[in-house]
Design an enzyme around this catalytic site. Structure first.
Site, PDB file in Angstrom:
ATOM      1  N   ARG B 184     -44.436  10.145-202.482  1.00 16.33           N
ATOM      2  CA  ARG B 184     -45.801   8.858-201.975  1.00 16.33           C
ATOM      3  C   ARG B 184     -46.932   9.233-202.258  1.00 16.33           C
ATOM      4  O   ARG B 184     -48.381   8.986-201.742  1.00 16.33           O
ATOM      5  CB  ARG B 184     -44.791   8.179-200.048  1.00 16.33           C
ATOM      6  CG  ARG B 184     -43.818   8.695-200.113  1.00 16.33           C
ATOM      7  CD  ARG B 184     -42.819   8.033-200.899  1.00 16.33           C
ATOM      8  NE  ARG B 184     -41.847   7.621-200.860  1.00 16.33           N
ATOM      9  CZ  ARG B 184     -40.758   7.279-201.075  1.00 16.33           C
ATOM     10  NH1 ARG B 184     -40.723   6.540-202.286  1.00 16.33           N
ATOM     11  NH2 ARG B 184     -39.040   7.120-200.710  1.00 16.33           N
ATOM     12  N   LYS B 303     -40.254  18.973-189.860  1.00 13.24           N
ATOM     13  CA  LYS B 303     -39.571  17.436-189.790  1.00 13.24           C
ATOM     14  C   LYS B 303     -37.760  18.066-189.546  1.00 13.24           C
ATOM     15  O   LYS B 303     -37.506  18.628-190.634  1.00 13.24           O
ATOM     16  CB  LYS B 303     -39.528  16.628-190.996  1.00 13.24           C
ATOM     17  CG  LYS B 303     -38.921  15.624-191.827  1.00 13.24           C
ATOM     18  CD  LYS B 303     -38.907  14.576-192.290  1.00 13.24           C
ATOM     19  CE  LYS B 303     -37.994  14.107-192.823  1.00 13.24           C
ATOM     20  NZ  LYS B 303     -38.171  13.038-194.483  1.00 13.24           N
ATOM     21  N   GLU B 307     -33.397  12.969-192.341  1.00 13.34           N
ATOM     22  CA  GLU B 307     -33.100  12.377-193.420  1.00 13.34           C
ATOM     23  C   GLU B 307     -32.597  13.406-193.965  1.00 13.34           C
ATOM     24  O   GLU B 307     -32.497  13.580-195.336  1.00 13.34           O
ATOM     25  CB  GLU B 307     -34.392  11.795-194.095  1.00 13.34           C
ATOM     26  CG  GLU B 307     -35.181  10.353-193.965  1.00 13.34           C
ATOM     27  CD  GLU B 307     -36.061   9.410-194.170  1.00 13.34           C
ATOM     28  OE1 GLU B 307     -35.798   8.392-194.666  1.00 13.34           O
ATOM     29  OE2 GLU B 307     -36.990  10.521-194.996  1.00 13.34           O
ATOM     30  N   ARG B 352     -32.137   0.915-186.656  1.00  8.47           N
ATOM     31  CA  ARG B 352     -32.459   2.302-186.697  1.00  8.47           C
ATOM     32  C   ARG B 352     -34.003   2.403-185.901  1.00  8.47           C
ATOM     33  O   ARG B 352     -34.346   3.575-185.482  1.00  8.47           O
ATOM     34  CB  ARG B 352     -33.190   2.407-187.396  1.00  8.47           C
ATOM     35  CG  ARG B 352     -31.456   2.554-189.362  1.00  8.47           C
ATOM     36  CD  ARG B 352     -32.020   2.718-190.293  1.00  8.47           C
ATOM     37  NE  ARG B 352     -33.264   3.965-191.183  1.00  8.47           N
ATOM     38  CZ  ARG B 352     -33.888   4.302-192.130  1.00  8.47           C
ATOM     39  NH1 ARG B 352     -33.841   3.474-193.024  1.00  8.47           N
ATOM     40  NH2 ARG B 352     -34.602   4.678-192.305  1.00  8.47           N
ATOM     41  N   ASP B 381     -41.193   2.278-190.304  1.00  8.31           N
ATOM     42  CA  ASP B 381     -41.812   3.493-190.972  1.00  8.31           C
ATOM     43  C   ASP B 381     -42.642   2.764-191.744  1.00  8.31           C
ATOM     44  O   ASP B 381     -42.891   2.325-192.746  1.00  8.31           O
ATOM     45  CB  ASP B 381     -40.853   3.565-192.353  1.00  8.31           C
ATOM     46  CG  ASP B 381     -40.777   5.123-193.138  1.00  8.31           C
ATOM     47  OD1 ASP B 381     -42.126   5.744-193.211  1.00  8.31           O
ATOM     48  OD2 ASP B 381     -40.052   5.161-193.909  1.00  8.31           O
ATOM     49  N   GLU B 409     -47.428   3.921-199.010  1.00  5.15           N
ATOM     50  CA  GLU B 409     -46.413   4.299-199.544  1.00  5.15           C
ATOM     51  C   GLU B 409     -46.121   1.996-199.798  1.00  5.15           C
ATOM     52  O   GLU B 409     -44.674   1.719-200.526  1.00  5.15           O
ATOM     53  CB  GLU B 409     -45.292   4.558-198.899  1.00  5.15           C
ATOM     54  CG  GLU B 409     -44.000   4.836-199.212  1.00  5.15           C
ATOM     55  CD  GLU B 409     -43.132   5.152-198.118  1.00  5.15           C
ATOM     56  OE1 GLU B 409     -43.727   6.502-197.404  1.00  5.15           O
ATOM     57  OE2 GLU B 409     -42.044   5.155-198.179  1.00  5.15           O
TER      58      GLU B 409
END
Lengths: 720, 720
Positions: B184, B303, B307, B352, B381, B409
């Site tokens: 990004r 993180k 994902e 989500r 997000d 992004e």
């Protein structure tokens, strides 16, 4: 303005500018700092006004550059005048732009379309300097030449320069992918921002064009030879057209690397067979589409049937079939095909160095007139040293252009200071003997040996988005040297280095002398610490970063008995690809230059070289000498602190420190590896390697720049 | 020097510099061009000499910056003096570096270690300005603040500034991979050149540190949250240590993104289970190794279990188990863990947006003191607009930091002019109501609501190797705004914009007014042309470039009947994650701000909004209004030509032209898609989309910046 005030203003400029704008190298050799006395006075006399006529885009660029350069060097741009009105007129243009020039005895008819004259003349009792050409681009080239005279402190009072490029196509090949990664690029992302084209024209494009024009480079291939067919889609052609329009007034044409299988990938055809009518029609249509957008499009560069790239051989056709199909499509528009002779099959051969010759020589005479065969300087792959490629001179009926590499894939990337002009000079001056003595590679390439008018040279660019363009300040010299040699292959690497140092760093005589000397020996140092005595390709697989003799046995052929690649009749006999006098010289140990020893011969470790030492001892001494030469370069540069801006001095110092470490690594790893085979002691005074062979073999570098993909597998190895 | 000469010299500087150094944006907001009259005279009076004491590295930087700034703005740096000797002393330091300061009534004890005072004082009948702090870094921050006063033309005669950061950890998160690709990233390669570290320290590192220090940013995470374990290997830690040493005197600590499975990948352990003693021992050892090299190492950003990243859940452990294991290893050294709450399982959920709350709220109170939960501004997000994340305020026993994204992004990459401070301000001022009215997100984040001393904010950096740092000139404002808000979350986006415009471009009142107004409405414009009325995540999959409603049905829930995501009790009931007053407000169409309409509700196309128009009409009008706002920005900027250097003016103009095209594309594609479902006519005066829906669906962009890998599959689609 009184002169004391003028000088004070100049001093202020000098003193104040660095505070706001730290030196970052962006300006390359196109810097125009104030000229000191006594030169300033004489230049002021010689340049008191500028006379120019009507303005085309190209002449506008020339005049703007002249004004910029003179303003910087002389404190102010001299006034413009419609006609010479005093002593010190600089008159520039073509007979069309400035009819006055048609009346002067300049013999412009004898120039080619890119040539120019720079001459001191007395016009109506006034001293004048004429920069004139038949075409606008010649005026642009002449203007940069004229500025170079001032930048390098040449006298202006008796100028009588007639200059024209010796080669027709002088081209930079960018191995840049469309996603801005650069294959073998060590200077950041690609300068070509395809995503934002055609709407956004990065200022770099203009400064790139200026830099190229200052050298006479007249073509650019912006996409990688490992090409994507996407470059040929309508949207990407529109992007290219925007670039072409920007570059055109600088005398730069755009070319494209063409993917041979594009008719399949974007044409919806099931084959790319060059003899298939649908394929030929598709290419003709595609070429027409390109020329509708870019009327002066240069043509295609093609890597085919090499390292997995598609090509005519998939259809049992020859390189000539493939090249001619494209050439036929391009011919009506004046375009050319540059067909690369760098062919590596994926099937290992006994001697890879033989392959190009074997594939291409039988095709001599079969290529169309607008095909140039693009041949790397040596038969292997841009090594620190190779003998010249045996294809030079071996195809008299084929226009043959030279490809050299500016990006230092095998020469230490951007961190090693290696000035490449001696390498280029070495190949250009190599004598092929194909028409007797004096049949140099330069004469093959400039067309004079066989009477070719399609001539050219390509340099694999070392340019990226790094602020200093080339990843290091000294790598700018390799771009510079390429451009200068492309214009005039007879220039010496020393002349070029001196020009470049003066323009880029300083005219201080001591500085110039030290730095030129350092540059001139730098390539031999790299040969010594990497691949001395004719060794080649000892770099790590894929990344080509650092020594990896253990995976390069194919090339070094070292074992307990000796080392070297036997390319004589007892071996691969690649030597027979050269003309007989050269073949005989290379085959005979008595006449072979020692720099090519292990390229052509496999020899026992105890073989006695010219010095009387054994081959083993000599090898160790070369490695050691190379590493020591880098330490000497560090000392030289260190002593020059204060003679150049602190920013560039520091950066070069840090890079030299890296080079020192890596040269030592090369030396130590090489000695450790070969000693594990030779089992011989080191010569006295040669220190042992710092680490064990196991250590050097264990090193792994997961993120090496210039590699695509960028991540190497290092599982279980020591990470750098 | 007579004043007329001084002015002449200044004019010369101004006139000559651009010729040699075209404006490229590298200097960010740290430019110090000459101050014109009448400000010049008053600043000269106020700043006649600089008094400073002993020099630490940090104080050296402060003094150098002060000298540089004053030299640029006032024509020359004022002389240094050991003690105040005339009117106009600027006295800077700490009581340790300059004992004189200990005797002044500055009440420095009341400052925290990063705070400072700037005060006009009469010392022995002389006017003086004191820049003082308890610690050196406070002096550095104060110095930048003082320079900003001059840069923005503030009076200096009655200064009484006491300032200290409201948040403790003010951190830039770089999503930069070790191979210099940036996830990004729209501003070129990563500025971090790991291959050349630790030997080569790019000058950018220093200028990055200056820029961060000028804002009070005090931490940096140089590697991607999608982390490689290689960052934790000994060689990479030595590289990091070299960076840390360079950044330290600027008040910047380094942190690392830690890969949770590193014990497996580089530790030779078969598990990464946080409760496994061998794993805990490994991390303790690794942390000790880091602190031996970097005594002020900041800690880890993680993180995990999101994902596809590894995390404690693979071992049936909780986020708290994972975070606490790392926190325990870091605690003895003073390090922290920033544990990201952005968790996306790879198993699709009904909503989500609910997942983070569900996973983390049960863990409140279970995290160690040196763990901060890092929560994105919204639950989805980094969309153009989201309601605040329901985790803010929902975990009173957990230190909660805010994560915002500077790299755009989802907001048009670097080419769209979108000033993000209004977005940051919107979330900071959102009221969670968890402790009654006034329980703003800002109070959660600054620790005051629940009494936390570990406080922080992270900005996902928009910085790269592009010469202008952020890919566009206006994106510099988002770095600037982040830093200023991190220091003081109460600043308004208007104040920040005005400061930035004055420092970056011009103090011309008309220019400032026009540009600030343009910036302030720019984010609402982007919301309008991309995702109006509470829509979200309508961007193309993976690349997030351009509209792709057809692959975003999960988010828009549009069909023939209506549009919007029902997050009320009849739907996912995500609204219940907010405190009851907020939940009630959002659930009720009568009280819900219309900007969140489709975020919380699925509504029929003919639903009547506040304007009296149908939802369908209102949607079309928002899209149209957004695209029109961009055209208005183009007109505004176009009218400002001549008020700013031509280089930046041209570049911004070209980017605005791209934004105009893309805003129109967004508008047209959005209307074409939703009309294919709503089957309703466009409101009169709304032009139809330029192309068919089929056209918009067919577009494919093979090389979109910021995507890793960089090449998207476009087989059979229309290539851009």
């Amino acid at each position: 303005m009184p002169s004391w005030l003028r000088e004070l203003l100049l001093l202020t400029l000098l003193a104040a500018a660095p505070a706001a704008y730290a030196e970052d190298g962006y300006q390359l050799w196109l810097r125009y700092p104030p000229v000191p006395a006594p030169w300033l006075e004489s230049y002021h006399r010689a340049v008191a006004e500028v006379v120019s006529g009507t303005r085309s885009p190209t002449l506008e660029i020339a005049q703007t550059e002249l004004a910029r350069g003179l303003a910087g060097m002389l404190g102010a741009a001299p006034p413009s005048a419609p006609a010479p009105s005093r002593d010190g007129s600089v008159i520039l243009g073509t007979p069309r732009s400035l009819p006055l020039l048609a009346q002067l005895p300049l013999e412009l008819d004898r120039l080619d379309s890119e040539g120019y004259v720079i001459r001191t003349l007395i016009l109506e009792h006034r001293h004048s300097i004429v920069i004139a050409a038949r075409e606008d681009v010649g005026v642009l080239y002449g203007t940069f030449h004229f500025l170079r005279l001032l930048q390098t402190r040449q006298p202006l009072d008796r100028l009588d320069i007639v200059s024209a490029p010796h080669l027709r196509h002088r081209i930079l090949d960018h191995w840049d992918n469309l996603d801005r990664t650069v294959e073998r690029g060590y200077a950041g992302e690609s300068i070509w921002d395809w995503h934002k084209l055609p709407d956004y024209l990065d200022r770099r494009y203009t400064d790139y064009a200026r830099a190229c024009a200052s050298l006479g480079i007249n073509g650019t291939v912006p996409n990688n030879v490992n090409a994507s067919a996407i470059s040929l889609t309508p949207r990407y052609l529109r992007k290219l057209a925007a670039l072409a329009a920007l570059l055109r007034p600088y005398g730069l044409r755009v070319y494209l690397s063409a993917r041979f299988s594009a008719p399949i990938e974007i044409g919806g055809i099931k084959t790319a067979d060059p003899l298939e009518p649908a394929v030929r029609t598709w290419w003709r249509g595609k070429v027409g589409e390109i020329y509708a957008l870019i009327p002066d499009f240069g043509g295609f560069l093609v890597k085919a049937d090499s390292e997995g790239q598609p090509g005519p051989q998939s259809y049992s056709r020859t390189h000539a079939d493939g090249a001619n199909m494209l050439a036929e499509a391009l011919a009506p528009h004046g375009g050319i095909v540059m067909w690369r002779a760098f062919v590596y099959s994926n099937h290992p051969q006994e001697d890879r160095a033989r392959q190009a010759f074997e594939e291409f020589v039988p095709l001599d005479g079969k290529f169309r007139d607008n095909v140039l065969l693009q041949v790397k300087n040596g038969p292997l792959d841009f090594q620190p040293r190779e003998p010249f490629h045996p294809l030079f001179g071996a195809m008299p009926h084929t226009a043959t252009m030279l490809e050299v590499q500016l990006t230092k894939e095998y020469l230490g990337f951007a961190t090693h200071l290696v000035y490449l002009a001696p390498l280029f000079e070495e190949v250009l001056r190599s004598d092929t003997y194909v028409r007797g003595q004096g049949s140099t590679v330069a004469k093959v390439v400039d067309g004079s040996l066989f009477g070719h008018s399609q001539t050219g040279i390509a340099g694999v660019a070392n340019i990226g988005s790094d602020r200093n363009w080339t990843g290091s300040h000294f790598d700018q010299a390799n771009w510079y040297a390429f451009g200068r040699l492309a214009f005039d292959p007879a220039l010496s690497s020393r002349e070029i280095a001196e020009e470049w140092v003066r323009m880029t760093f300083s005219n201080d005589p001591g500085f110039v002398e030290s730095v030129v000397a350092m540059m001139l020996q730098s390539r031999e140092a790299a040969v010594d610490y990497m691949t001395p005595l004719g060794l080649a390709h000892q770099m790590a697989r894929d990344t080509h970063y650092g020594p990896a003799h253990w995976t390069s046995v194919y090339y070094n052929r070292a074992d307990a008995r000796g080392i070297g690649f036997d390319r004589t009749a007892t071996g691969s006999n690649a030597v027979a690809q050269y003309a007989p006098p050269v073949a005989a010289q290379f085959a005979d140990l008595a006449s072979l230059p020692e720099r090519f020893l292990l390229w052509f011969h496999h020899l026992p470790w105890d073989y006695r070289v010219a010095s009387g030492r054994t081959l083993w001892e000599e090898l160790v001494l070369h490695y050691t000498r190379g590493a020591e030469a880098v330490r000497a370069m560090r000392r030289t540069w260190s002593a020059l602190a204060g003679k150049v801006d602190p920013e560039r001095h520091r950066e070069v110092s840090e890079f030299l420190a890296i080079q020192d470490q890596e040269a030592t690594w090369w030396r130590d790893a090489s000695i450790a590896y070969f000693q594990s085979l030779s089992r011989r002691p080191l010569p006295s005074a040669s220190p042992p390697p710092e680490h064990s062979l196991q250590y050097y073999e264990s090193l792994c570098f997961p993120y090496v720049p210039g590699s695509v993909p960028r991540t190497a597998a290092c599982a279980g190895r020591d990470l750098w």
